[in-house]
Design a protein around this motif. Structure first.
Motif, PDB file in Angstrom:
ATOM      1  N   CYS A  50       0.856  -1.191   0.000  1.00  0.00           N
ATOM      2  CA  CYS A  50       0.000   0.000   0.000  1.00  0.00           C
ATOM      3  C   CYS A  50       0.892   1.242   0.000  1.00  0.00           C
ATOM      4  CB  CYS A  50      -0.883  -0.028   1.237  1.00  0.00           C
ATOM      5  SG  CYS A  50      -1.824   1.469   1.507  1.00  0.00           S
ATOM      6  N   CYS A  53       0.235   3.341   3.631  1.00  0.00           N
ATOM      7  CA  CYS A  53       0.691   2.886   4.950  1.00  0.00           C
ATOM      8  C   CYS A  53       1.885   1.943   4.861  1.00  0.00           C
ATOM      9  CB  CYS A  53      -0.443   2.211   5.716  1.00  0.00           C
ATOM     10  SG  CYS A  53      -0.924   0.604   5.047  1.00  0.00           S
ATOM     11  N   CYS A  64      -4.901  -0.137   0.965  1.00  0.00           N
ATOM     12  CA  CYS A  64      -5.426  -1.320   1.638  1.00  0.00           C
ATOM     13  C   CYS A  64      -6.656  -0.946   2.482  1.00  0.00           C
ATOM     14  CB  CYS A  64      -4.347  -1.947   2.500  1.00  0.00           C
ATOM     15  SG  CYS A  64      -3.787  -0.907   3.845  1.00  0.00           S
ATOM     16  N   CYS A  67      -6.441   1.557   5.275  1.00  0.00           N
ATOM     17  CA  CYS A  67      -6.280   2.974   4.924  1.00  0.00           C
ATOM     18  C   CYS A  67      -7.584   3.644   4.501  1.00  0.00           C
ATOM     19  CB  CYS A  67      -5.281   3.108   3.781  1.00  0.00           C
ATOM     20  SG  CYS A  67      -3.595   2.989   4.338  1.00  0.00           S
TER      21      CYS A  67
HETATM   22 ZN   LIG Z   1      -2.651   1.067   3.554  1.00  0.00          ZN
END
Ligand SMILES: [Zn+2]
Length: 250
Positions: A50, A53, A64, A67
């Motif tokens: 991702c 993050c 993801c 997030c």
């Molecule tokens: Zn993420």
């Protein structure tokens, strides 16, 4: 003594001598490039994690579930690898066995990954900011590992290192439980140089991203100091917590 017995005894003695030598000389016997080349190691492709993050994300949608709807103070994460072998051992030996040459090599690779990210997103950063260690811990360890990483990233990106943050003393993060890390009050403060980065886009550099609490805490102080965009660069990102939605809050 049978021939095989002699050979196994010789192998055992050689192993003990190599361990002894390793204890005296650390990993400096072999250049760190040897360890990376031996495994044909390459940094992670950005599509496997991702970009917000840094967690592993096999669906390659760049964002993801942890997030979704989350407000994070930073704008993106660039990582070299998941925090697992062999990266985990390289980072631990860099930090705790003073394997500085490996830290510098990985820092350079992180700089190259950040440069590719910035080119892909048509962005730039004005300076590189290491996540600071508490002053006492840095003296005891004899090296500031995030500063070493930041220096190599800075060399590749041709942007200066700035140190607008300081960290108050406390237990190392590795000694804290995940919940204790998330409850911890913000340990970061502005340093004497804090005002020098107002309006600048920064690349915040850390060694390992675990819960993300350290990066969020440091990013909040940077935002209070008036920085623009914050991109995060880390060597390794650990596996997601059991409850990623809760862990990414706060
Ligand atoms: Zn993420």
């Amino acid at each position: 003594m049978p021939d095989t017995g002699v050979r196994s005894l010789g192998t055992a003695v050689r192993g003990v001598l190599e361990e002894f030598e390793g204890g005296l000389l650390g990993h400096e016997r072999l250049p760190p490039e040897h360890h990376l080349d031996r495994l044909y190691w390459q940094p992670d492709c950005p599509t496997v994690y991702c970009d917000r993050c840094g967690r592993s994300h096999p669906d390659a949608f760049r964002r993801c579930r942890a997030c979704i709807d989350q407000r994070l103070p930073h704008h993106g994460v660039v990582r070299l690898a998941a925090y697992q072998e062999p990266m985990a051992s390289w980072i631990r030996d860099f930090k705790f066995r003073r394997w500085e040459s490996m830290g510098r090599l990985l820092g350079g690779r992180l700089g190259e990954a950040c440069r590719r990210h910035l080119v892909d997103h048509q962005r730039a950063v004005d300076c590189v900011v290491p996540v600071p260690s508490p002053w006492l811990r840095g003296r005891l360890r004899g090296q500031d590992h995030c500063l070493i990483i930041a220096q190599e990233v800075s060399r590749v990106l041709e942007r200066p290192v700035r140190s607008p943050l300081r960290q108050l003393g406390g237990l190392p993060q590795a000694h804290r439980s995940r919940s204790a890390r998330l409850r911890r009050p913000n340990p970061f403060r502005s340093s004497y140089f804090g005002r020098s980065i107002r309006g600048r886009d920064v690349l915040l550099v850390d060694d390992v991203l675990t819960t993300g609490s350290t990066i969020r805490a440091a990013s909040r102080v940077l935002l209070d100091l008036g920085v623009g965009r914050i991109l995060v660069g880390v060597l390794g990102v650990s596996n997601p917590p059991r409850s990623p939605l809760r862990a990414s809050q706060g």
